[in-house]
Motif scaffolding. Structure first.
Motif, PDB file in Angstrom:
ATOM      1  N   GLU A  64      -6.556  -0.260  -1.957  1.00 55.84           N
ATOM      2  CA  GLU A  64      -5.215  -0.725  -2.348  1.00 55.84           C
ATOM      3  C   GLU A  64      -5.211  -1.177  -3.805  1.00 55.84           C
ATOM      4  OE1 GLU A  64      -4.428  -3.748   0.530  1.00 55.84           O
ATOM      5  OE2 GLU A  64      -4.161  -2.296   2.163  1.00 55.84           O
ATOM      6  N   THR A  67      -5.220   1.823  -6.014  1.00 61.32           N
ATOM      7  CA  THR A  67      -3.897   2.455  -6.017  1.00 61.32           C
ATOM      8  C   THR A  67      -2.951   1.707  -6.947  1.00 61.32           C
ATOM      9  OG1 THR A  67      -4.190   3.269  -3.771  1.00 61.32           O
ATOM     10  CG2 THR A  67      -1.933   3.118  -4.577  1.00 61.32           C
ATOM     11  N   HIS A  70      -3.937   2.565 -10.488  1.00 64.43           N
ATOM     12  CA  HIS A  70      -3.463   3.903 -10.841  1.00 64.43           C
ATOM     13  C   HIS A  70      -1.980   3.876 -11.171  1.00 64.43           C
ATOM     14  CE1 HIS A  70      -1.960   8.002 -10.081  1.00 64.43           C
ATOM     15  NE2 HIS A  70      -3.124   8.381 -10.567  1.00 64.43           N
ATOM     16  N   ASP A  71      -1.192   3.190 -10.360  1.00 62.15           N
ATOM     17  CA  ASP A  71       0.247   3.092 -10.609  1.00 62.15           C
ATOM     18  C   ASP A  71       0.542   2.386 -11.932  1.00 62.15           C
ATOM     19  OD1 ASP A  71       0.640   4.374  -8.208  1.00 62.15           O
ATOM     20  OD2 ASP A  71       1.183   2.556  -7.100  1.00 62.15           O
TER      21      ASP A  71
END
Length: 151
Positions: A64, A67, A70-71
């Motif tokens: 998580e 992620t 990355h965002d």
């Protein structure tokens, strides 16, 4: 205070001749990115597993975090404050300082993700020796016909 802000305090570490420094909007965009990056330290399997009884949960939490990282990096890449306006007209390129920062940030993200994927693979396969599968490779050098760890 995050990494980027701490590095700005050491101005000699950021010195490069004949390169324009970060503009105020660029610094604002990068600081916002810095606040969103949830992974402050490099990934190490032993550190992750040292303080938990829920190994699968620890891996899920790290996934998580990666992620979200990355965002945040994707949002930074498309942030209009990073557009190069050197001659008064907006272009699609980044300034040299921003390019250097983005390459470093993307490299950090990929190293973390690679370390995470390696650790999950080793853990999932129940391997004991850290030098067993999968071997660390990041680059194919066709001229010498070899797999390399670094470019």
């Amino acid at each position: 205070m995050r990494y980027f802000r701490e590095s700005l305090q050491n101005t000699m570490g950021l010195c490069q001749y004949n390169v324009q420094p970060f503009t105020d909007p660029e610094v604002d965009a990068i600081e916002e990115y810095d606040d969103q990056v949830p992974v402050p330290a490099y990934f190490e399997l032993e550190t992750l597993l040292a303080d938990t009884d829920d190994t699968a949960g620890a891996f899920r939490k790290r996934a998580e975090d990666l992620t979200r990282w990355h965002d945040a990096l994707t949002r930074l890449l498309t942030d209009p404050r990073l557009k190069n306006t050197g001659n008064g007209q907006e272009t699609e390129t980044y300034s040299p300082a921003v390019r250097r920062f983005l390459k470093g940030a993307a490299g950090d993200y990929h190293r973390h993700r690679h370390g995470y994927e390696y650790a999950v693979t080793v853990w999932a396969l129940g391997l004991q020796a850290p030098t067993s599968y999968p071997p660390e490779t990041r680059h194919l050098h066709l001229a010498t016909r070899e797999l390399r760890l670094w470019d």
